[in-house]
Write an enzyme that holds these catalytic residues in place. Structure first.
Site: not given
Ligand code: CP
Ligand code: NVA
Length: 296
Positions: A101, A128, A131, A215, A255, A283
């Site tokens: 990440r 993502h 997701q 989102d 999400c 997920r």
């Molecule tokens: N939706 C999602 O990726 O959640 P987190 O940021 O908690 O991993």
């Molecule tokens: N768009 C959001 C998604 C979180 C799962 C972010 O990047 O923070």
């Protein structure tokens, strides 16, 4: 790159994506059925916080018979303590897969370019894709993708939106996106997904849709813009009035994490049409199918 990675939602063909969703459903029916990843190890590199991504990958690896190692932002300091290619080379000798990440998409791409084991994008500033797998699994369970349900995405043209666009193209599911001017999906995603309608009008995007997705208005790393964004995005809130324009009993998707009272009201997120917690659970099942495909 020496092995198959999953950096973008566009990395899957239609038949692979369809097979992956069916395999996720089978794994969901029997979560502890077999251990195809016995003694396999997934290294998980995080530059940002996480609840769902960390827990779903870690739980998934354990249920499949393997193990996951959580590497917190300060543990590795990829790109500072040592170069990204060296991080990828070292982890390739010690683990069977890498989940990352990252802030910059280039970071996860560089890891994939230099790793000898599969690299999975667990969220970058552009995409993502894990997701999106869980999202289409959820839509499939609720509305059957073979019937081509219409998905509407309302709000910021984020990483989440980009991966939804790409996977909607792969799976041939109609998608409409409503964003304020200046917050649309990046031009290259609009170009590569010409069938996706992008409009400034949330009512137009949602009209008759089978699912409505949103989102957060300020993604991780954009916290300093949160106040300004709250004003700009106000007309894009998913509330009961907006949901009323979708198909009767349309599902609501998010999400998560949600900023309640901003992009979604409590009434919608906690209401009978909400499938947001199914997405969170999915997920796990979708990523288990992905891990088996890439690492077993
Ligand atoms: N939706 C999602 O990726 O959640 P987190 O940021 O908690 O991993
Ligand atoms: N768009 C959001 C998604 C979180 C799962 C972010 O990047 O923070």
């Amino acid at each position: 790159m020496h092995s198959r990675s999953f950096v973008s939602a566009a990395d899957l063909s239609r038949s692979e994506a369809e097979q992956l969703l069916e395999s996720a459903l089978a794994l969901k029916r029997q979560p502890r059925g077999s251990r195809p990843l016995e003694r396999r190890v997934l290294a998980m590199l995080f530059e940002k916080p996480s609840l769902r991504t960390r827990v779903s990958f870690e739980t998934g690896m354990v249920q499949l018979g393997g193990h996951a190692i959580y590497l917190a932002p300060d543990d590795v300091r990829a790109g500072t303590r040592e170069s990204l290619p060296d991080v990828a080379r070292n982890l390739s000798r010690l683990a069977d897969g890498i989940m990352a990440r990252t802030f910059a998409h280039a970071t996860v791409q560089t890891l994939a370019d230099h790793a000898e084991v599969p690299v999975i994008n667990g969220l970058s500033d552009r995409e993502h894709p894990c997701q999106a797998l869980a999202d289409f699994l959820t839509l499939h369970e609720h509305r059957d993708l073979a019937r081509r349900p219409t998905l509407a995405y309302v709000g910021d043209g984020t990483n989440v939106c980009h991966s939804l666009m790409l996977l909607s193209r792969v799976l041939d599911v109609p998608l409409r996106v409503a964003c304020p001017a200046g917050y649309e999906p990046a031009p290259e995603f609009q170009t590569s997904c010409p069938a996706v309608l992008v409009t400034p009008d949330p009512v137009q995007a949602v009209a008759g849709a089978d699912a409505v997705y949103t989102d957060v208005w300020a993604s991780m790393g954009q916290e300093d813009q949160a106040e300004a964004r709250r004003r700009i995005f106000r007309p894009y809130q998913v509330n009961a009035a907006l949901m009323a324009g979708a198909a009767k009993d349309a599902i609501f998707l998010h999400c998560l994490p949600a900023h309640r009272g901003e992009e979604v009201t409590d009434e919608v997120l906690d209401g009978p049409q909400s499938a947001a917690y199914d997405q969170a659970e999915n997920r796990l099942h979708a990523q288990k199918a992905l891990l088996v495909m890439l690492i077993a």
